[in-house]
Design a protein around this motif. Sequence first.
Motif, short mmCIF file in Angstrom:
data_model
loop_
_atom_site.label_atom_id
_atom_site.label_comp_id
_atom_site.label_asym_id
_atom_site.label_seq_id
_atom_site.Cartn_x
_atom_site.Cartn_y
_atom_site.Cartn_z
N UNK A 109 -3.86 -1.98 14.78
CA UNK A 109 -4.26 -2.48 13.46
C UNK A 109 -4.17 -1.38 12.40
N UNK A 110 -4.59 -0.17 12.75
CA UNK A 110 -4.52 0.95 11.82
C UNK A 110 -3.07 1.30 11.51
N UNK A 111 -2.24 1.33 12.54
CA UNK A 111 -0.83 1.67 12.33
C UNK A 111 -0.12 0.61 11.50
N UNK A 112 -0.46 -0.65 11.71
CA UNK A 112 0.12 -1.72 10.90
C UNK A 112 -0.26 -1.54 9.43
N UNK A 113 -1.50 -1.18 9.17
CA UNK A 113 -1.94 -0.96 7.79
C UNK A 113 -1.20 0.21 7.16
N UNK A 114 -0.87 1.21 7.95
CA UNK A 114 -0.18 2.40 7.42
C UNK A 114 1.34 2.26 7.46
N UNK A 115 1.85 1.19 8.03
CA UNK A 115 3.30 1.04 8.20
C UNK A 115 3.98 0.55 6.93
N UNK A 116 3.62 1.16 5.84
CA UNK A 116 4.20 0.85 4.54
C UNK A 116 4.22 2.14 3.73
N UNK A 117 5.34 2.46 3.15
CA UNK A 117 5.46 3.74 2.45
C UNK A 117 4.50 3.85 1.27
N UNK A 118 4.25 2.75 0.57
CA UNK A 118 3.31 2.79 -0.55
C UNK A 118 1.91 3.08 -0.04
N UNK A 119 1.52 2.46 1.07
CA UNK A 119 0.18 2.69 1.61
C UNK A 119 0.02 4.12 2.10
N UNK A 120 1.05 4.67 2.71
CA UNK A 120 0.98 6.07 3.14
C UNK A 120 0.82 6.99 1.93
N UNK A 121 1.55 6.71 0.87
CA UNK A 121 1.42 7.50 -0.35
C UNK A 121 0.03 7.36 -0.93
N UNK A 122 -0.49 6.14 -0.94
CA UNK A 122 -1.84 5.93 -1.47
C UNK A 122 -2.88 6.71 -0.68
N UNK A 123 -2.78 6.68 0.65
CA UNK A 123 -3.71 7.47 1.48
C UNK A 123 -3.64 8.94 1.11
N UNK A 168 -0.57 -5.08 -7.55
CA UNK A 168 0.13 -4.73 -6.31
C UNK A 168 -0.51 -3.51 -5.67
N UNK A 169 -0.84 -2.51 -6.47
CA UNK A 169 -1.53 -1.32 -5.96
C UNK A 169 -2.88 -1.73 -5.38
N UNK A 170 -3.60 -2.60 -6.08
CA UNK A 170 -4.90 -3.06 -5.60
C UNK A 170 -4.77 -3.80 -4.27
N UNK A 171 -3.70 -4.57 -4.11
CA UNK A 171 -3.47 -5.28 -2.84
C UNK A 171 -3.30 -4.27 -1.69
N UNK A 172 -2.49 -3.25 -1.91
CA UNK A 172 -2.28 -2.24 -0.87
C UNK A 172 -3.58 -1.51 -0.54
N UNK A 173 -4.37 -1.20 -1.56
CA UNK A 173 -5.66 -0.55 -1.34
C UNK A 173 -6.60 -1.47 -0.56
N UNK A 174 -6.54 -2.76 -0.84
CA UNK A 174 -7.36 -3.73 -0.11
C UNK A 174 -7.00 -3.75 1.37
#
Length: 95
Positions: free
Chosen positions: A11-25, A51-57
């Motif tokens: 579940x954690x890896x799925x959440x991080x499996x997006x370049x925008x989300x990795x950048x946000x982290x 869109x940024x808020x969705x990724x943060x969510x």
Amino acid sequence: MTAAQAERVSALLKAMADSVRLQLLSLVASHEGGEACVCDLTEAFELSQPTISHHLKVLHQSGLLERSKRGVWVYYKVQAEVLDSLGKLISSAGA
């Protein structure tokens, strides 16, 4: 690694499996004080604030970020212990 641990890691890896989300982290973790407001993060992307808020969510729901509301703004902070646990689980699986 137990089945339950594997599900959690997945579940954690799925959440991080997006370049925008990795950048946000990365941006949240490196921001002054270790936390950042959505308003601090939108400039780094050519994406809309919703869109940024969705990724943060997604990152928050996975447990990678904690959030707190201050007035009209929401501030995010990386859950360092979750990332530490993830690293330990992954490294122990290879042992």
